[in-house]
Design an enzyme around this catalytic site. Structure first.
Site, PDB file in Angstrom:
ATOM      1  N   HIS A   1       0.802  -1.228   0.000  1.00 26.06           N
ATOM      2  CA  HIS A   1       0.000   0.000   0.000  1.00 26.06           C
ATOM      3  C   HIS A   1       0.828   1.268   0.000  1.00 26.06           C
ATOM      4  O   HIS A   1       0.277   2.358  -0.062  1.00 26.06           O
ATOM      5  CB  HIS A   1      -0.954   0.014   1.193  1.00 26.06           C
ATOM      6  CG  HIS A   1      -0.260   0.266   2.503  1.00 26.06           C
ATOM      7  ND1 HIS A   1       0.461  -0.693   3.148  1.00 26.06           N
ATOM      8  CD2 HIS A   1      -0.156   1.379   3.256  1.00 26.06           C
ATOM      9  CE1 HIS A   1       0.984  -0.191   4.259  1.00 26.06           C
ATOM     10  NE2 HIS A   1       0.625   1.074   4.351  1.00 26.06           N
TER      11      HIS A   1
HETATM   12  C1  UD1 Z   1      -2.110   5.222   6.273  1.00 23.96           C
HETATM   13  C2  UD1 Z   1      -0.789   5.650   6.922  1.00 23.96           C
HETATM   14  C3  UD1 Z   1       0.233   4.538   6.727  1.00 23.96           C
HETATM   15  C4  UD1 Z   1      -0.283   3.197   7.201  1.00 23.96           C
HETATM   16  C5  UD1 Z   1      -1.589   2.904   6.478  1.00 23.96           C
HETATM   17  C6  UD1 Z   1      -2.152   1.564   6.917  1.00 23.96           C
HETATM   18  C7  UD1 Z   1      -0.317   8.055   6.851  1.00 23.96           C
HETATM   19  C8  UD1 Z   1       0.543   9.079   6.238  1.00 23.96           C
HETATM   20  N1  UD1 Z   1      -0.260   6.833   6.284  1.00 23.96           N
HETATM   21  O1  UD1 Z   1      -1.871   5.152   4.873  1.00 23.96           O
HETATM   22  O2  UD1 Z   1       1.388   4.860   7.479  1.00 23.96           O
HETATM   23  O3  UD1 Z   1       0.671   2.201   6.904  1.00 23.96           O
HETATM   24  O4  UD1 Z   1      -2.509   3.965   6.789  1.00 23.96           O
HETATM   25  O5  UD1 Z   1      -3.302   1.215   6.264  1.00 23.96           O
HETATM   26  O6  UD1 Z   1      -0.996   8.338   7.799  1.00 23.96           O
HETATM   27  N2  UD1 Z   1      -9.169   4.783   1.954  1.00 23.96           N
HETATM   28  C9  UD1 Z   1     -10.385   4.168   1.866  1.00 23.96           C
HETATM   29  N3  UD1 Z   1     -11.000   3.812   3.046  1.00 23.96           N
HETATM   30  C10 UD1 Z   1     -10.433   4.037   4.261  1.00 23.96           C
HETATM   31  C11 UD1 Z   1      -9.197   4.688   4.316  1.00 23.96           C
HETATM   32  C12 UD1 Z   1      -8.572   5.037   3.162  1.00 23.96           C
HETATM   33  O7  UD1 Z   1     -10.920   3.944   0.797  1.00 23.96           O
HETATM   34  O8  UD1 Z   1     -11.046   3.672   5.292  1.00 23.96           O
HETATM   35  C13 UD1 Z   1      -8.475   5.151   0.695  1.00 23.96           C
HETATM   36  C14 UD1 Z   1      -8.767   6.555   0.241  1.00 23.96           C
HETATM   37  O9  UD1 Z   1      -8.819   6.547  -1.154  1.00 23.96           O
HETATM   38  C15 UD1 Z   1      -7.550   7.331   0.694  1.00 23.96           C
HETATM   39  C16 UD1 Z   1      -6.447   6.307   0.581  1.00 23.96           C
HETATM   40  O10 UD1 Z   1      -7.081   5.056   0.907  1.00 23.96           O
HETATM   41  O11 UD1 Z   1      -7.311   8.472  -0.040  1.00 23.96           O
HETATM   42  C17 UD1 Z   1      -5.295   6.518   1.488  1.00 23.96           C
HETATM   43  O12 UD1 Z   1      -5.708   6.657   2.846  1.00 23.96           O
HETATM   44  P1  UD1 Z   1      -4.809   7.507   3.884  1.00 23.96           P
HETATM   45  O13 UD1 Z   1      -5.385   7.428   5.241  1.00 23.96           O
HETATM   46  O14 UD1 Z   1      -4.517   8.848   3.317  1.00 23.96           O
HETATM   47  O15 UD1 Z   1      -3.406   6.751   3.869  1.00 23.96           O
HETATM   48  P2  UD1 Z   1      -3.058   5.192   3.833  1.00 23.96           P
HETATM   49  O16 UD1 Z   1      -2.466   4.874   2.516  1.00 23.96           O
HETATM   50  O17 UD1 Z   1      -4.194   4.353   4.298  1.00 23.96           O
END
Ligand code: UD1
Length: 352
Positions: free
Chosen positions: A201
């Site tokens: 991821h």
């Molecule tokens: C976050 C953490 C990362 C951790 C990861 C575990 C930061 C900078 N990154 O990354 O360190 O390893 O979580 O999972 O805080 N999304 C969904 N549903 C959700 C959450 C996210 O669809 O419940 C999608 C959205 O499109 C979003 C993308 O995932 O834009 C990224 O989510 P985000 O929380 O920004 O960062 P992660 O990649 O999940």
């Protein structure tokens, strides 16, 4: 003593659970749990609360997704009035996600004491958003709870006074130790005898189409000899779709709940991942782990555990894979203080 815990993203949940439990067992402590809502899908959040036995958050800031600046700013704006009103004796933050750093900033400016659980980890790679989060949080924290000796050295080198540093061990391993027996009941009869478990991821691996294509090609090759089971983060699934890539015969699943994932992890022939926490869980379980990253903030998993950094080099991945399949996987041991009692040690320090 009034303690506020702030969590937001999936890897925070297995870390807060043992600390909540350890503090619950002590008298005179009032705990409040705040969820920023950084992760909001049921299978990225709700199901973890259920399986880890974490109470429903007292406050949910429901910030959702956004750019780093937007998400961080949103967490700060919504959190400030909550902690200003609560006036806790200490605010505890976990790991290295945006919710961790945003909280440290808000509380430091309000003059509230911050404790960072999982402090001191460094990849020395500032292109990783998590590294920025770790650096900022550790500079602002008043109490720094480290999982291993390398964490202490990193903090001391950065000028953090030793009185603020407490080596408590790995809180995430507390949750693993507690729930492994339950996890072993999952996927008892529905798995191939040998399989590779894959998670990916990191933006560096999945946000660029040619990098992601290269990794998928490699996994398709792996899949020729060994079934690949790939629970995909929503971000990764979206990228595969957006880039028009083909995951072919890989068994791509939705993100799994904690127990189901652990049930796979403890039975996997090997794990291929770019996660931080999974490098530690495989080290604890003695399962070979090939990490698709150039560096790690968890070097003890390489020096002492089963982890091998293969970077994004398909040749290295193939070589290491062949070693595992030939029965020559790297052997490791469990680092000190990864014993299921780290949450207790955090609680002891707080009470003291
Ligand atoms: C976050 C953490 C990362 C951790 C990861 C575990 C930061 C900078 N990154 O990354 O360190 O390893 O979580 O999972 O805080 N999304 C969904 N549903 C959700 C959450 C996210 O669809 O419940 C999608 C959205 O499109 C979003 C993308 O995932 O834009 C990224 O989510 P985000 O929380 O920004 O960062 P992660 O990649 O999940």
């Amino acid at each position: 003593m009034k303690v506020v815990h702030i969590v937001g993203a999936r890897p925070n949940f297995m870390k807060v659970a043992p600390v909540l439990n350890a503090l619950k067992a002590r008298k005179g402590i009032v705990q409040t749990l705040v969820h920023t809502g950084q992760h909001y899908d049921v299978n990225m959040s709700g199901v973890f609360f259920e399986q880890l036995g974490i109470p429903v958050p007292d406050v949910n800031l429901a910030v959702g997704s956004g750019s780093h600046a937007k998400q961080t700013a949103e967490i700060m704006t919504r959190l400030e009035p909550v902690v200003a009103e609560q006036k806790p004796d200490i605010v505890l933050v976990y790991g290295d996600v945006n919710s961790t750093m945003a909280t440290a900033l808000v509380c430091a400016k309000l003059g509230l004491r911050v404790g960072h659980v999982e402090a001191g980890l460094r990849s020395f790679d500032r292109t990783m958003p998590e590294e920025i989060n770790r650096l900022v949080t550790d500079q602002l924290a008043d109490l720094l709870f480290t999982p291993s000796e390398d964490g202490d050295s990193n903090l001391l080198r950065e000028g953090i006074p030793s009185e603020k540093i407490f080596r408590v061990g790995n809180v995430m391993i507390d949750s693993l130790v507690r729930l492994l027996p339950a996890a072993r009941q999952h996927h008892k009869n529905d798995l191939p005898e040998r399989f590779a478990l894959v998670t990916l991821h990191r933006p560096a691996n999945v946000d660029d189409s040619s990098t992601l294509r290269g990794i998928l090609q490699c996994l398709l090759e792996v899949n020729q000899g060994l079934a690949v089971i790939f629970p995909a983060h929503p971000r990764t699934r979206k990228r595969i779709f957006d880039f028009g890539l083909d995951a072919g015969q890989l068994r791509v699943l939705d993100p799994l709940p904690y127990l189901g994932f652990l049930g796979l992890l403890c039975r996997a022939t090997l794990v291929i991942t770019d996660s931080g926490g999974i490098q530690e869980e495989t080290t604890y379980l003695g399962v070979p782990c090939l990490t698709v990253r150039e560096n790690t903030e968890r070097p003890i998993t390489v020096s002492q555990g089963t982890n091998v950094l293969v970077g994004r080099d398909p040749v290295k991945l193939r070589v290491e894979l062949a070693k595992v399949l030939a029965g020559n996987a790297k052997k490791g041991s469990v680092p000190p203080l990864w014993d299921g009692k780290a949450g207790e040690r955090v609680a002891e320090v707080l009470v003291r």
